[in-house]
Design an enzyme around this catalytic site. Structure first.
Site, PDB file in Angstrom:
ATOM      1  N   ASP A   1       0.841  -1.205   0.000  1.00  0.00           N
ATOM      2  CA  ASP A   1       0.000   0.000   0.000  1.00  0.00           C
ATOM      3  C   ASP A   1       0.872   1.249   0.000  1.00  0.00           C
ATOM      4  OD1 ASP A   1      -2.375   1.375  -0.058  1.00  0.00           O
ATOM      5  OD2 ASP A   1      -2.638   1.383   2.116  1.00  0.00           O
TER       6      ASP A   1
ATOM      7  N   LEU B   1      -7.687  -3.948   7.466  1.00  0.00           N
ATOM      8  CA  LEU B   1      -7.241  -5.166   6.786  1.00  0.00           C
ATOM      9  C   LEU B   1      -7.625  -5.196   5.315  1.00  0.00           C
ATOM     10  CD1 LEU B   1      -7.969  -7.946   9.448  1.00  0.00           C
ATOM     11  CD2 LEU B   1      -5.772  -6.921   8.855  1.00  0.00           C
ATOM     12  N   SER B   2      -8.688  -4.464   4.938  1.00  0.00           N
ATOM     13  CA  SER B   2      -9.128  -4.425   3.533  1.00  0.00           C
ATOM     14  C   SER B   2      -9.283  -5.821   2.923  1.00  0.00           C
ATOM     15  CB  SER B   2      -8.172  -3.572   2.688  1.00  0.00           C
ATOM     16  OG  SER B   2      -8.130  -2.251   3.163  1.00  0.00           O
TER      17      SER B   2
ATOM     18  N   GLU C   1      -0.173 -10.945  14.807  1.00  0.00           N
ATOM     19  CA  GLU C   1       0.168  -9.637  15.377  1.00  0.00           C
ATOM     20  C   GLU C   1       0.116  -8.629  14.232  1.00  0.00           C
ATOM     21  OE1 GLU C   1       0.614  -9.021  18.559  1.00  0.00           O
ATOM     22  OE2 GLU C   1       0.313 -11.146  19.036  1.00  0.00           O
TER      23      GLU C   1
ATOM     24  N   HIS D   1       3.898   2.149  -8.839  1.00  0.00           N
ATOM     25  CA  HIS D   1       3.726   0.691  -8.884  1.00  0.00           C
ATOM     26  C   HIS D   1       5.032   0.008  -9.314  1.00  0.00           C
ATOM     27  CE1 HIS D   1      -0.376   1.192  -7.885  1.00  0.00           C
ATOM     28  NE2 HIS D   1      -0.801   1.611  -9.055  1.00  0.00           N
TER      29      HIS D   1
ATOM     30  N   TRP E   1     -10.496  -4.190  -9.024  1.00  0.00           N
ATOM     31  CA  TRP E   1     -11.011  -4.039 -10.391  1.00  0.00           C
ATOM     32  C   TRP E   1     -11.786  -2.731 -10.541  1.00  0.00           C
ATOM     33  CZ3 TRP E   1      -9.273  -7.391 -13.956  1.00  0.00           C
ATOM     34  CH2 TRP E   1      -8.826  -8.643 -13.527  1.00  0.00           C
TER      35      TRP E   1
ATOM     36  N   ARG F   1       1.055   7.484 -11.388  1.00  0.00           N
ATOM     37  CA  ARG F   1       0.893   6.415 -10.390  1.00  0.00           C
ATOM     38  C   ARG F   1       1.637   5.139 -10.788  1.00  0.00           C
ATOM     39  NH1 ARG F   1      -3.043   6.493  -6.598  1.00  0.00           N
ATOM     40  NH2 ARG F   1      -3.556   4.305  -6.902  1.00  0.00           N
TER      41      ARG F   1
ATOM     42  N   LEU G   1      12.466 -19.600   0.940  1.00  0.00           N
ATOM     43  CA  LEU G   1      11.370 -18.785   1.480  1.00  0.00           C
ATOM     44  C   LEU G   1      10.248 -18.903   0.454  1.00  0.00           C
ATOM     45  CD1 LEU G   1      11.220 -15.338   3.062  1.00  0.00           C
ATOM     46  CD2 LEU G   1      10.111 -15.594   0.861  1.00  0.00           C
TER      47      LEU G   1
ATOM     48  N   GLU H   1     -11.393  -6.428  -5.125  1.00  0.00           N
ATOM     49  CA  GLU H   1     -12.068  -5.118  -5.182  1.00  0.00           C
ATOM     50  C   GLU H   1     -11.288  -4.115  -6.046  1.00  0.00           C
ATOM     51  OE1 GLU H   1     -11.683  -6.888  -2.183  1.00  0.00           O
ATOM     52  OE2 GLU H   1     -13.739  -7.575  -2.535  1.00  0.00           O
TER      53      GLU H   1
END
Ligand code: FPP
Length: 235
Positions: free
Chosen positions: A19, A190-191, A202, A36, A68, A32, A130, A66
């Protein structure tokens, strides 16, 4: 260079929300998409730093069910950046001990993106890797809905469904739940991210925008985790 932490204090699974890319670019008078581009480059930096700390699983929220709703130009640019990153950078990470997994609904992602995901996710994880899970076209509610449908079709009868059978039907099947969920970018929500899995995570909210979220801010979030007392409902 931030010193990696002692292994016993390290979360096994850290989840991030990507974010702040757009605001990072706007603050600099850039489109923008530049944000990204910076944001996706930062995924490698944080994944490699976390691997050096000894974390085994990293999950990152890159595009929600969401998202989209965003302008088509921006969505197309995000997918183009993802295809490029999966084709060029991800194989380099793969050769440096980072394996990939996709979390989310496949439809209606573009075929080029699905192919790039399948190519990199098809290479199985080795013991010391990982595992970097990319949440793309991911929604927590969509995931739980999909899992319930899957669990019902696998169950002999509805009463046979329990938390374990839903857990096994989630996109994250077989992975430990996140110990630490980090949201950079200043929003405290949390969206729709990992709603089931984050039940006892946590939470760490940082004002730093994702492209600026560096090894030092990562170390701050790990320090905060180390200082928490996890009780899981006990004492
Ligand atoms: C959640 O909050 C944040 C995400 C799902 C990440 C969104 C990130 C992008 C669309 C950029 C990804 C770029 C690349 C190159 C992969 P939200 O903003 O969806 O929801 P909110 O409105 O509740 O904050």
């Amino acid at each position: 260079m931030v010193e990696p932490k002692a292994k016993e204090r390290i979360p096994a699974h850290v989840a991030f929300v990507m974010d702040g890319n757009g605001r990072w670019a706007t603050e600099r008078g850039l489109p923008r998409t530049s944000g990204h581009r910076e944001g996706i480059a930062n995924v490698s930096r944080i994944a490699e730093a976390l691997r050096a700390h000894g974390t085994r699983y990293m999950t990152i929220f890159m595009f929600s069910t969401e998202n989209w709703k965003r302008p088509k130009d921006e969505v197309d640019a995000i997918f183009d950046l993802l295809v490029e990153w999966l084709s060029v950078t991800a194989p380099q990470l793969r050769s440096r001990g980072i394996a990939f997994r996709h979390l989310g609904r496949r439809a209606p992602l573009p075929t080029s993106l699905l192919k790039a995901l399948d190519d990199i996710c098809g290479q199985p994880a080795r013991e010391d890797d990982l595992v970097l899970s990319l949440a793309i076209n991911y929604g927590g509610r969509a995931e739980i809905t999909d899992a319930v449908i899957k669990a019902i079709s696998a169950a002999s009868e509805p009463s046979a469904i329990d938390e374990d059978s839903i857990d096994l039907a989630l996109y994250t099947a077989g992975m430990p739940d996140p110990d630490l969920l980090v949201r950079p970018g200043g929003e405290i929500r949390l969206s729709n991210y990992l709603l089931w899995q984050a039940a006892y995570a946590e939470l760490y909210f940082s004002p730093v925008l994702w492209p600026d979220f560096d090894e030092e801010e990562l170390a701050r979030s790990l320090d905060a985790y180390t200082d928490r007392h996890r009780r899981f409902g006990g004492l």
